[in-house]
Motif scaffolding. Structure first.
Motif, PDB file in Angstrom:
ATOM      1  N   PRO A  45       0.848  -1.131   0.014  1.00 24.63           N
ATOM      2  CA  PRO A  45      -0.075  -0.022   0.031  1.00 24.63           C
ATOM      3  C   PRO A  45       0.759   1.200  -0.054  1.00 24.63           C
ATOM      4  O   PRO A  45       0.339   2.530  -0.169  1.00 24.63           O
ATOM      5  CB  PRO A  45      -0.949  -0.010   1.203  1.00 24.63           C
ATOM      6  N   ASP A  46       2.147   1.276   0.135  1.00 26.55           N
ATOM      7  CA  ASP A  46       3.012   2.361   0.054  1.00 26.55           C
ATOM      8  C   ASP A  46       3.753   2.298  -1.321  1.00 26.55           C
ATOM      9  O   ASP A  46       4.807   3.154  -1.501  1.00 26.55           O
ATOM     10  CB  ASP A  46       4.269   2.319   1.368  1.00 26.55           C
ATOM     11  N   GLN A  47       3.160   1.573  -2.198  1.00 27.61           N
ATOM     12  CA  GLN A  47       3.903   1.585  -3.474  1.00 27.61           C
ATOM     13  C   GLN A  47       3.544   2.881  -4.112  1.00 27.61           C
ATOM     14  O   GLN A  47       2.551   3.329  -4.089  1.00 27.61           O
ATOM     15  CB  GLN A  47       3.220   0.480  -4.352  1.00 27.61           C
ATOM     16  N   LYS A  48       4.415   3.242  -4.727  1.00 26.80           N
ATOM     17  CA  LYS A  48       4.352   4.521  -5.538  1.00 26.80           C
ATOM     18  C   LYS A  48       4.737   4.337  -7.268  1.00 26.80           C
ATOM     19  O   LYS A  48       5.319   3.395  -7.722  1.00 26.80           O
ATOM     20  CB  LYS A  48       5.477   5.511  -5.215  1.00 26.80           C
ATOM     21  N   THR A  49       4.367   5.026  -8.044  1.00 25.62           N
ATOM     22  CA  THR A  49       4.143   5.092  -9.555  1.00 25.62           C
ATOM     23  C   THR A  49       4.739   6.414  -9.909  1.00 25.62           C
ATOM     24  O   THR A  49       4.439   7.396  -9.744  1.00 25.62           O
ATOM     25  CB  THR A  49       2.970   4.378 -10.156  1.00 25.62           C
ATOM     26  N   ARG A  50       5.549   6.052 -11.118  1.00 31.04           N
ATOM     27  CA  ARG A  50       6.087   7.174 -11.780  1.00 31.04           C
ATOM     28  C   ARG A  50       5.325   7.502 -13.071  1.00 31.04           C
ATOM     29  O   ARG A  50       5.406   8.569 -13.605  1.00 31.04           O
ATOM     30  CB  ARG A  50       7.676   7.035 -12.248  1.00 31.04           C
ATOM     31  N   VAL A  51       4.409   6.490 -13.438  1.00 28.98           N
ATOM     32  CA  VAL A  51       3.594   6.704 -14.495  1.00 28.98           C
ATOM     33  C   VAL A  51       2.305   7.189 -14.143  1.00 28.98           C
ATOM     34  O   VAL A  51       1.624   6.664 -13.647  1.00 28.98           O
ATOM     35  CB  VAL A  51       3.429   5.577 -15.388  1.00 28.98           C
ATOM     36  N   TRP A  52       2.113   8.537 -14.510  1.00 25.89           N
ATOM     37  CA  TRP A  52       0.595   9.131 -14.298  1.00 25.89           C
ATOM     38  C   TRP A  52      -0.410   8.698 -15.363  1.00 25.89           C
ATOM     39  O   TRP A  52      -0.188   8.761 -16.436  1.00 25.89           O
ATOM     40  CB  TRP A  52       0.839  10.706 -14.249  1.00 25.89           C
ATOM     41  N   PRO A  53      -1.533   7.992 -15.008  1.00 27.09           N
ATOM     42  CA  PRO A  53      -2.502   7.502 -15.923  1.00 27.09           C
ATOM     43  C   PRO A  53      -3.013   8.922 -16.835  1.00 27.09           C
ATOM     44  O   PRO A  53      -3.384   9.875 -16.227  1.00 27.09           O
ATOM     45  CB  PRO A  53      -3.528   7.020 -15.085  1.00 27.09           C
ATOM     46  N   GLU A  54      -3.310   8.221 -17.883  1.00 25.51           N
ATOM     47  CA  GLU A  54      -3.886   9.225 -19.131  1.00 25.51           C
ATOM     48  C   GLU A  54      -5.229   9.528 -18.836  1.00 25.51           C
ATOM     49  O   GLU A  54      -6.079   8.764 -18.303  1.00 25.51           O
ATOM     50  CB  GLU A  54      -3.733   8.522 -20.393  1.00 25.51           C
ATOM     51  N   GLY A  55      -5.614  10.714 -19.000  1.00 20.83           N
ATOM     52  CA  GLY A  55      -7.143  11.099 -18.542  1.00 20.83           C
ATOM     53  C   GLY A  55      -7.158  11.663 -17.233  1.00 20.83           C
ATOM     54  O   GLY A  55      -8.415  12.226 -16.789  1.00 20.83           O
ATOM     55  N   VAL A  56      -6.241  11.531 -16.336  1.00 23.79           N
ATOM     56  CA  VAL A  56      -6.393  12.063 -14.941  1.00 23.79           C
ATOM     57  C   VAL A  56      -5.397  13.070 -14.827  1.00 23.79           C
ATOM     58  O   VAL A  56      -4.400  13.010 -14.891  1.00 23.79           O
ATOM     59  CB  VAL A  56      -6.050  10.941 -13.865  1.00 23.79           C
ATOM     60  N   PRO A  57      -6.153  14.364 -14.771  1.00 27.75           N
ATOM     61  CA  PRO A  57      -5.145  15.607 -14.518  1.00 27.75           C
ATOM     62  C   PRO A  57      -4.146  15.424 -13.010  1.00 27.75           C
ATOM     63  O   PRO A  57      -4.452  15.022 -12.148  1.00 27.75           O
ATOM     64  CB  PRO A  57      -6.231  16.771 -13.956  1.00 27.75           C
ATOM     65  N   ASP A  58      -3.038  15.976 -13.564  1.00 28.17           N
ATOM     66  CA  ASP A  58      -1.955  15.847 -12.594  1.00 28.17           C
ATOM     67  C   ASP A  58      -1.938  17.082 -11.938  1.00 28.17           C
ATOM     68  O   ASP A  58      -1.114  18.086 -12.434  1.00 28.17           O
ATOM     69  CB  ASP A  58      -0.783  15.478 -13.317  1.00 28.17           C
ATOM     70  N   ILE A  59      -2.802  17.246 -10.745  1.00 30.41           N
ATOM     71  CA  ILE A  59      -2.697  18.697 -10.181  1.00 30.41           C
ATOM     72  C   ILE A  59      -1.801  18.427  -8.858  1.00 30.41           C
ATOM     73  O   ILE A  59      -2.168  17.536  -7.947  1.00 30.41           O
ATOM     74  CB  ILE A  59      -3.970  19.135  -9.913  1.00 30.41           C
ATOM     75  N   ASN A  60      -1.137  19.389  -8.535  1.00 36.80           N
ATOM     76  CA  ASN A  60      -0.445  19.205  -7.127  1.00 36.80           C
ATOM     77  C   ASN A  60      -1.294  20.032  -6.013  1.00 36.80           C
ATOM     78  O   ASN A  60      -1.726  21.073  -6.231  1.00 36.80           O
ATOM     79  CB  ASN A  60       0.925  20.170  -7.055  1.00 36.80           C
ATOM     80  N   PRO A  61      -1.758  19.118  -4.972  1.00 36.62           N
ATOM     81  CA  PRO A  61      -2.459  19.850  -4.033  1.00 36.62           C
ATOM     82  C   PRO A  61      -1.587  20.808  -3.276  1.00 36.62           C
ATOM     83  O   PRO A  61      -0.463  20.662  -3.120  1.00 36.62           O
ATOM     84  CB  PRO A  61      -2.925  18.793  -3.121  1.00 36.62           C
ATOM     85  N   PRO A  62      -2.470  21.828  -2.511  1.00 33.75           N
ATOM     86  CA  PRO A  62      -1.960  22.713  -1.718  1.00 33.75           C
ATOM     87  C   PRO A  62      -1.171  22.004  -0.637  1.00 33.75           C
ATOM     88  O   PRO A  62      -1.673  21.079  -0.303  1.00 33.75           O
ATOM     89  CB  PRO A  62      -2.959  23.643  -1.288  1.00 33.75           C
ATOM     90  N   ARG A  63      -0.010  22.973   0.142  1.00 33.71           N
ATOM     91  CA  ARG A  63       0.558  22.139   1.141  1.00 33.71           C
ATOM     92  C   ARG A  63      -0.276  22.844   2.282  1.00 33.71           C
ATOM     93  O   ARG A  63      -0.655  23.693   2.475  1.00 33.71           O
ATOM     94  CB  ARG A  63       1.877  23.148   1.031  1.00 33.71           C
ATOM     95  N   PRO A  64      -0.234  21.725   3.124  1.00 34.87           N
ATOM     96  CA  PRO A  64      -1.280  21.824   4.470  1.00 34.87           C
ATOM     97  C   PRO A  64      -0.375  22.622   5.440  1.00 34.87           C
ATOM     98  O   PRO A  64      -0.730  22.381   6.619  1.00 34.87           O
ATOM     99  CB  PRO A  64      -1.690  20.538   4.890  1.00 34.87           C
ATOM    100  N   PHE A  65       0.332  23.440   5.231  1.00 37.45           N
ATOM    101  CA  PHE A  65       1.316  24.025   6.530  1.00 37.45           C
ATOM    102  C   PHE A  65       1.139  25.652   6.214  1.00 37.45           C
ATOM    103  O   PHE A  65       0.889  26.119   5.142  1.00 37.45           O
ATOM    104  CB  PHE A  65       2.531  23.743   6.136  1.00 37.45           C
TER     105      PHE A  65
END
Length: 362
Positions: free
Chosen positions: A342-362
């Motif tokens: 469940p901690d796996q990460k992926t470098r490939v962002w899926p097609e059709g999903v906007p890659d938006i960086n969320p705001p920093r919560p600090f």
């Protein structure tokens, strides 16, 4: 529609009557019974000599409200002062409870439903300690208030789990051990099947929990857990899906069962109206495809809890895509993990999903 002061109580709850459709259980001459409302008349007065009986037959989902924001924790969990259990009343007979994220980072949801003859608590959270997580105390307070409004001395309680194997949903179960007038659905898979009458048919077939006019359907949905079940409430048109489908990181235990369970739910929602899917957690952010890491106790940008039924088809499409593969797959409203951490990460962002960086919560 104009209100008619000539109220006929015999029509209340009669689905064949136009008056019943507009005012299912209330006197339309009274100001607190607006068109479309259900059961508002039992809230006044609070002290009754006879028990109020509701009609749970609906032509559509019973009205309710989840328009609010869940508490979202703190950077320093020890300084958090939010309620240990957040309670939201969806309508008079339906409550949504959430464990404080600073008590347990998964912040699981539990659901309390009432009928004329009983109450049902779905799931029990991730913490056994009643002082840290006073689930039973909270549920008892809701039951007492409901009984007062409905003119009853007590109401029997059934406690059921979407999965007895899922530690985030079953730890609070010990708080209800020995509670009077309480039925606990057993956790072991064989005993749970027997309780619902599914010994011979699992994972096909279905069970039921009759709360008195409000019958909750039980649908076998293994896949993330061997003993997974979903619950259908035809009064609010809710489908409680636990860990099978929720806005978060879905860890698939058996991909063949997971696909079959999603197919079962897809067929179910084609035959039965479902307004929302309500899962066991929220881990996704409000930006597509982004989620909080494990153990995070500060989640100010969460996605909403409720999911629309069309997401079953989306989950099924992508579950078939990853079946037999060890991989992670990101979608806007959930992430599938099949055979990976469940901690796996992926470098490939899926097609059709906007890659938006969320705001920093600090």
């Amino acid at each position: 529609m104009a209100q008619n002061p000539a109220y006929n109580s015999a029509l209340s709850g009669n689905p064949q009557s136009a008056t019943a459709r507009t005012y299912p259980n209330g006197n339309p001459a009274l100001g607190y019974n607006p068109p479309g409302a259900r059961h508002t008349d039992s809230a006044v007065p609070l002290h009754r000599k006879t028990a109020v009986v509701h009609d749970y037959a609906c032509e559509g989902p019973a009205p309710g409200n989840l328009a609010f924001r869940w508490t979202y924790g703190s950077n320093v969990a020890a300084r958090n002062r939010d309620p240990r259990v957040q309670v939201v009343q969806y309508n008079e007979d339906t409550f949504v409870l959430r464990q404080n994220v600073c008590v347990h980072w998964e912040a699981p949801f539990t659901y309390l439903l009432f009928g004329n003859a009983g109450a049902l608590l779905i799931d029990t959270g991730a913490t056994a300690n009643a002082q840290a997580y006073p689930l039973r105390e909270t549920v008892d307070a809701i039951l007492a208030r409901w009984c007062q409004a409905r003119g009853r001395k007590s109401v029997p309680l059934t406690v059921a789990l979407t999965s007895g194997e899922d530690a985030a949903q079953n730890q609070g179960l010990v708080q209800f051990a020995g509670r009077p007038d309480t039925t606990i659905v057993p956790k072991p898979l064989a005993l749970m099947k027997r309780f619902y009458g599914l010994d011979a048919s699992w994972p096909s077939g279905s069970g039921r929990i009759d709360l008195g006019g409000r019958v909750i359907g039980v649908i076998p949905t293994p896949g993330t857990h061997r003993d997974g079940v979903s619950f259908h409430d035809p009064y609010c048109d809710f489908l409680f899906t636990g860990d099978l489908l929720f806005p978060g990181k879905i860890n698939i235990g058996n991909d063949r069962d997971f696909v079959a369970s999603l197919e079962r739910l897809r067929d179910f929602v084609r035959q039965q109206p479902v307004k929302w899917l309500l899962g066991g957690h929220v881990e996704m952010m409000f930006v597509p495809g982004k989620y909080y890491p494990r153990f995070a106790t500060y989640k100010p940008y969460e996605r909403v809890l409720e999911m629309t039924p069309d997401l079953i088809d989306e989950a099924l499409t992508h579950a078939r895509e990853i079946q037999g593969k060890d991989m992670m797959l990101i979608r806007p409203d959930f992430v599938l993990f099949n055979g990976v951490s469940p901690d796996q990460k992926t470098r490939v962002w899926p097609e059709g999903v906007p890659d938006i960086n969320p705001p920093r919560p600090f």
